[in-house]
Scaffold this motif. Structure first.
Motif, PDB file in Angstrom:
ATOM      1  N   GLY A  28     -27.390   0.143  29.936  1.00  0.00           N
ATOM      2  CA  GLY A  28     -27.234   1.467  29.354  1.00  0.00           C
ATOM      3  C   GLY A  28     -28.537   1.987  28.788  1.00  0.00           C
ATOM      4  N   ARG A  29     -28.411   3.038  27.966  1.00  0.00           N
ATOM      5  CA  ARG A  29     -29.569   3.622  27.304  1.00  0.00           C
ATOM      6  C   ARG A  29     -29.261   3.708  25.812  1.00  0.00           C
ATOM      7  N   LEU A  30     -30.126   3.092  25.004  1.00  0.00           N
ATOM      8  CA  LEU A  30     -29.983   3.061  23.555  1.00  0.00           C
ATOM      9  C   LEU A  30     -31.109   3.876  22.935  1.00  0.00           C
ATOM     10  N   CYS A 114     -20.199  12.704  12.333  1.00  0.00           N
ATOM     11  CA  CYS A 114     -21.348  11.878  12.703  1.00  0.00           C
ATOM     12  C   CYS A 114     -21.598  11.763  14.202  1.00  0.00           C
ATOM     13  N   ALA A 115     -20.535  11.703  15.010  1.00  0.00           N
ATOM     14  CA  ALA A 115     -20.736  11.481  16.443  1.00  0.00           C
ATOM     15  C   ALA A 115     -19.444  11.697  17.216  1.00  0.00           C
ATOM     16  N   GLU A 116     -19.626  11.982  18.505  1.00  0.00           N
ATOM     17  CA  GLU A 116     -18.535  11.926  19.465  1.00  0.00           C
ATOM     18  C   GLU A 116     -18.651  10.581  20.187  1.00  0.00           C
ATOM     19  N   VAL A 117     -17.518   9.943  20.433  1.00  0.00           N
ATOM     20  CA  VAL A 117     -17.544   8.629  21.063  1.00  0.00           C
ATOM     21  C   VAL A 117     -16.481   8.570  22.155  1.00  0.00           C
ATOM     22  N   LEU A 118     -16.899   8.173  23.359  1.00  0.00           N
ATOM     23  CA  LEU A 118     -15.976   7.960  24.469  1.00  0.00           C
ATOM     24  C   LEU A 118     -15.721   6.461  24.565  1.00  0.00           C
ATOM     25  N   VAL A 119     -14.489   6.052  24.252  1.00  0.00           N
ATOM     26  CA  VAL A 119     -14.145   4.645  24.042  1.00  0.00           C
ATOM     27  C   VAL A 119     -13.280   4.103  25.172  1.00  0.00           C
ATOM     28  N   SER A 120     -13.553   2.858  25.574  1.00  0.00           N
ATOM     29  CA  SER A 120     -12.655   2.103  26.450  1.00  0.00           C
ATOM     30  C   SER A 120     -12.014   1.018  25.587  1.00  0.00           C
ATOM     31  N   ARG A 121     -10.730   1.186  25.265  1.00  0.00           N
ATOM     32  CA  ARG A 121     -10.057   0.268  24.343  1.00  0.00           C
ATOM     33  C   ARG A 121      -9.875  -1.130  24.919  1.00  0.00           C
ATOM     34  N   TRP A 122      -9.532  -1.237  26.200  1.00  0.00           N
ATOM     35  CA  TRP A 122      -9.207  -2.549  26.753  1.00  0.00           C
ATOM     36  C   TRP A 122     -10.409  -3.484  26.810  1.00  0.00           C
ATOM     37  N   GLY A 165     -13.071  -0.075  20.488  1.00  0.00           N
ATOM     38  CA  GLY A 165     -13.281  -0.496  21.873  1.00  0.00           C
ATOM     39  C   GLY A 165     -14.735  -0.279  22.231  1.00  0.00           C
ATOM     40  N   TRP A 166     -15.091  -0.545  23.500  1.00  0.00           N
ATOM     41  CA  TRP A 166     -16.494  -0.377  23.877  1.00  0.00           C
ATOM     42  C   TRP A 166     -16.852   1.103  23.973  1.00  0.00           C
ATOM     43  N   PRO A 167     -17.959   1.540  23.315  1.00  0.00           N
ATOM     44  CA  PRO A 167     -18.393   2.934  23.396  1.00  0.00           C
ATOM     45  C   PRO A 167     -19.145   3.210  24.703  1.00  0.00           C
ATOM     46  N   LEU A 168     -18.443   3.767  25.669  1.00  0.00           N
ATOM     47  CA  LEU A 168     -19.091   4.122  26.933  1.00  0.00           C
ATOM     48  C   LEU A 168     -20.158   5.189  26.705  1.00  0.00           C
ATOM     49  N   MET A 169     -19.935   6.036  25.708  1.00  0.00           N
ATOM     50  CA  MET A 169     -20.928   7.021  25.284  1.00  0.00           C
ATOM     51  C   MET A 169     -20.711   7.266  23.802  1.00  0.00           C
ATOM     52  N   ALA A 170     -21.803   7.405  23.040  1.00  0.00           N
ATOM     53  CA  ALA A 170     -21.705   7.674  21.608  1.00  0.00           C
ATOM     54  C   ALA A 170     -22.859   8.554  21.170  1.00  0.00           C
ATOM     55  N   GLY A 171     -22.567   9.505  20.299  1.00  0.00           N
ATOM     56  CA  GLY A 171     -23.598  10.399  19.794  1.00  0.00           C
ATOM     57  C   GLY A 171     -23.267  11.840  20.113  1.00  0.00           C
ATOM     58  N   LYS A 173     -23.153  14.952  22.864  1.00  0.00           N
ATOM     59  CA  LYS A 173     -22.955  15.032  24.313  1.00  0.00           C
ATOM     60  C   LYS A 173     -24.272  15.275  25.046  1.00  0.00           C
ATOM     61  N   THR A 174     -25.136  16.107  24.490  1.00  0.00           N
ATOM     62  CA  THR A 174     -26.403  16.432  25.152  1.00  0.00           C
ATOM     63  C   THR A 174     -27.519  15.437  24.815  1.00  0.00           C
ATOM     64  N   ARG A 175     -27.287  14.599  23.791  1.00  0.00           N
ATOM     65  CA  ARG A 175     -28.319  13.646  23.370  1.00  0.00           C
ATOM     66  C   ARG A 175     -27.647  12.404  22.785  1.00  0.00           C
ATOM     67  N   PRO A 176     -27.032  11.583  23.648  1.00  0.00           N
ATOM     68  CA  PRO A 176     -26.289  10.424  23.142  1.00  0.00           C
ATOM     69  C   PRO A 176     -27.193   9.368  22.519  1.00  0.00           C
ATOM     70  N   ALA A 177     -26.692   8.726  21.460  1.00  0.00           N
ATOM     71  CA  ALA A 177     -27.401   7.591  20.877  1.00  0.00           C
ATOM     72  C   ALA A 177     -27.279   6.381  21.794  1.00  0.00           C
ATOM     73  N   PHE A 178     -26.148   6.295  22.517  1.00  0.00           N
ATOM     74  CA  PHE A 178     -25.954   5.223  23.486  1.00  0.00           C
ATOM     75  C   PHE A 178     -25.105   5.731  24.633  1.00  0.00           C
ATOM     76  N   GLU A 179     -25.459   5.298  25.837  1.00  0.00           N
ATOM     77  CA  GLU A 179     -24.677   5.649  27.028  1.00  0.00           C
ATOM     78  C   GLU A 179     -24.648   4.453  27.968  1.00  0.00           C
ATOM     79  N   THR A 180     -23.445   4.047  28.377  1.00  0.00           N
ATOM     80  CA  THR A 180     -23.286   2.950  29.326  1.00  0.00           C
ATOM     81  C   THR A 180     -23.529   3.458  30.736  1.00  0.00           C
ATOM     82  N   THR A 181     -24.360   2.763  31.481  1.00  0.00           N
ATOM     83  CA  THR A 181     -24.575   3.130  32.882  1.00  0.00           C
ATOM     84  C   THR A 181     -23.867   2.164  33.833  1.00  0.00           C
TER      85      THR A 181
END
Length: 207
Positions: A28-30, A114-122, A165-171, A173-181
């Motif tokens: 990803g990108r941190l 603080c942030a928007e987070v796209l989560v995968s719970r499983w 769950g795992w944050p597939l994207m956090a931060g 939308k236009t400038r995420p603090a973390f994004e899973t690739t």
């Protein structure tokens, strides 16, 4: 279930000298920088590679080591443990990220958004050790990208994004603090990749 079966089969096909943990591989990108993590929940070890080098994190002991060939240099934590007074609330279904479905969450601290987070719970049971390792790396002087300061939110610990769950994207939308690739489970890690120099390679753990 199929991906875990395939991961176990790959382990059996490897020569005995190359056997190791069936780990989770996350790319990803941190804070805008490319990172790669090889994590094993059973041993609590995470190998993190980024622009500033390669590190081995032992979550159980909160230790971070900088790896350089046969050398492993212990690094001091540069800050106190991050606060835990964050709330992560689910709002709605989210889009797919890196091929995985997500749920849209909002992270707050008191009255601050603080942030928007796209989560995968499983994924949570398989990725908790990686989230804890990233907290430690971001608190370690010179080991990767430190968390950015956000007004009203402070320096958000990575585990706050990962509490549901795992944050597939956090931060943002236009400038995420973390994004899973990319994220893969049951990956056969090379022997010794999650061991400190001089340690015997860890025993195989089930995917």
């Amino acid at each position: 279930m199929l991906r875990y079966t395939l991961g176990a089969a790959l382990l059996l096909l490897l020569p005995s000298g190359e056997l190791a943990q069936a780990a989770t591989m996350i790319e990803g990108r941190l804070e805008g920088q490319a990172v790669e993590m090889l994590a094993d929940n059973e041993t609590g070890r995470v190998r993190l590679t980024g622009p500033s080098g390669t590190y081995l994190v032992d979550v159980a002991t909160s230790e971070v080591f900088a790896l350089d060939g046969s050398e492993a240099k212990p690094l001091a934590l540069a800050s106190e443990p991050p606060g835990r007074d964050y709330t992560l609330a689910a709002w709605a279904p989210g889009p797919q990220v890196a091929g995985h479905a997500s749920e849209y969450h909002v992270l707050t601290r008191a009255d601050a958004l603080c942030a928007e987070v796209l989560v995968s719970r499983w994924m949570k049971p398989f990725t908790d050790v990686a989230a804890q390792a990233l907290d430690l790396v971001q608190r370690t002087e010179g080991a990767g990208a430190p968390a950015a300061e956000i007004a009203g939110c402070g320096r958000i610990p990575f585990s706050a994004y990962a509490s549901a769950g795992w944050p597939l994207m956090a931060g943002e939308k236009t400038r995420p603090a973390f994004e899973t690739t990319s994220i893969r489970f049951g990956v056969p890690a090379p022997a010794g990749s999650l061991s400190l120099p001089g340690e015997a390679p860890a025993a195989v753990s089930a995917p």
